[in-house]
Design an enzyme around this catalytic site. Structure first.
Site, PDB file in Angstrom:
ATOM      1  N   CYS A  60      -5.719  -2.910  15.598  1.00 47.77           N
ATOM      2  CA  CYS A  60      -5.500  -1.464  15.698  1.00 47.77           C
ATOM      3  C   CYS A  60      -5.903  -0.946  17.079  1.00 47.77           C
ATOM      4  O   CYS A  60      -5.184  -1.153  18.042  1.00 47.77           O
ATOM      5  CB  CYS A  60      -6.231  -0.723  14.578  1.00 47.77           C
TER       6      CYS A  60
ATOM      7  N   HIS B 176      -4.519  -3.370   9.837  1.00 47.42           N
ATOM      8  CA  HIS B 176      -5.895  -3.789   9.550  1.00 47.42           C
ATOM      9  C   HIS B 176      -5.941  -4.848   8.450  1.00 47.42           C
ATOM     10  O   HIS B 176      -6.126  -4.516   7.276  1.00 47.42           O
ATOM     11  CB  HIS B 176      -6.722  -2.594   9.087  1.00 47.42           C
TER      12      HIS B 176
ATOM     13  N   GLU C  47      -8.354  -6.799   7.738  1.00 48.56           N
ATOM     14  CA  GLU C  47      -9.697  -6.868   7.142  1.00 48.56           C
ATOM     15  C   GLU C  47      -9.890  -5.856   6.018  1.00 48.56           C
ATOM     16  O   GLU C  47     -10.709  -6.051   5.102  1.00 48.56           O
ATOM     17  CB  GLU C  47     -10.770  -6.681   8.226  1.00 48.56           C
TER      18      GLU C  47
END
Length: 359
Positions: free
Chosen positions: A148, A259, A261
């Site tokens: 990002c 993202h 994660e």
């Protein structure tokens, strides 16, 4: 009577020895050959760059901290099979050269900071990017990953710190990837399991939280298309097509605008983050890919005790989600934070070196 060895035989012997060293990962001739480095390091350690505190975190923690790392990035790396060392902002180039000589890669996390802040995330990233480029040019394999804001930073740095971003509206947006036709020829996806590709292509599993982005036109206008391969694109809430996955053509540098994660480790409600089993499998693929890239780096600490003093395990993560923050857990650091290095000098006295107290 002595016998001289023919020059052609010496040349042949040298070529054989050199080939063997390259194959074993000891020598890599030039940057174009670095991707032939074997993955032989099964104990990689990856740095995660800290960044300036957000205004929200400052308000909830009474201005007592200077920088932070969202714990989800640490877990992301750990879930891929590596350990993590925090990398501080606000240091000089010597610090980054030293810490990178011990690490096997660095991740630039997402966030919300300005690239013009002095001695912050972008300045640290600039040092790291230049050092990593030099390392790879010298045949010293060192991968970088940007997520990002990290995606935006890594392209900003490759454009010689030129602002190249476009306004984007892609907050709380879950999307499938729209792969470019040649994506399977990329390092990132050429060995990806068919199931992972199918999930990424057909299901809305990538989590997007960005107000800036890069378009393919941005890439062309600033000549970044000759530096980076665009592997996928997406459309924001307003239909603007933005670049979502890239890899460097010459170095082991990778970046995603989404993202991965968050699917596995962030549980803030009403953020449109997919937690399906397929989303987890797809996100886990990116973690394992980057960690496998780090396995090709041969940097290391002096010994296990030396490693222990740098690890993220020395710091306590706060349950920031309970305070309404966008991260479930966050590592918060004061301005003068340092690694837990304790050693006795020959007189058994304390010694301060580069702002690190050594016992």
């Amino acid at each position: 009577m002595s016998k001289t060895v023919p020059f052609t035989l010496l040349l042949l012997l040298f070529s054989i020895i050199k080939f063997h060293l390259i194959k074993c990962g000891t020598i890599i001739n030039k940057s174009s050959d670095i991707f032939s480095a074997p993955a032989i390091n099964d104990e990689p350690i990856i740095g995660v760059l800290s960044q300036e505190m957000t205004s929200y975190l400052r308000s909830k923690y009474a201005d007592q901290y200077h920088s932070y790392i969202a714990a989800s990035y640490v877990k992301f790396i750990e879930g891929g099979g590596a350990r993590v060392v925090p990398v501080w902002i606000g240091k000089d180039r010597k610090y980054y050269e030293d810490i990178m000589s011990k690490l096997n890669g660095i991740l630039f996390p997402g966030g919300a900071v300005s690239f013009t802040n002095r001695n912050g995330y972008a300045q640290a990233g600039n040092h790291i990017y230049k050092i990593a480029t030099k390392m790879n040019n010298n045949g010293d394999y060192f991968p970088l990953w940007g997520t990002c804001l990290g995606f935006e930073l890594i392209t900003y740095l490759s454009a010689n710190r030129t602002e190249i971003r476009t306004d984007c509206s892609s907050h709380s947006q879950a999307l499938p990837l729209e792969f470019k036709s040649s994506f399977k020829k990329s390092r990132m996806f050429k060995d990806a399991p068919d199931r992972v590709i199918k999930v990424l292509k057909d299901e809305a599993v990538t989590s997007n939280f960005h107000t800036f982005c890069l378009t393919e036109k941005n890439m062309t206008d600033y000549h970044l298309d000759s530096i980076w391969r665009v592997l996928s694109v997406n459309n924001d809430w307003n239909g603007l097509t933005f670049v979502s996955t890239i890899e460097h053509r010459q170095y082991p540098f990778y970046a995603v605008q989404f993202h991965p994660e968050k699917n596995i480790y962030e549980w803030v409600r009403n953020k449109n983050i997919s937690h399906t089993s397929n989303a987890i499998i797809a996100s886990q693929y990116f973690a394992e890919f980057f960690v496998n890239e780090a396995r090709k780096s041969h940097h290391h600490f002096i010994d296990s005790k030396d490693e222990d003093q740098y690890m993220i395990y020395n710091y306590q993560a706060e349950f920031s989600g309970a305070k309404g923050a966008g991260f479930e857990q966050t590592y918060l650091f004061p301005e003068e934070v340092n690694y837990m290095i304790r050693r006795k000098n020959f007189k058994g006295q304390t010694k301060k070196v580069d702002n690190i107290v050594v016992f």
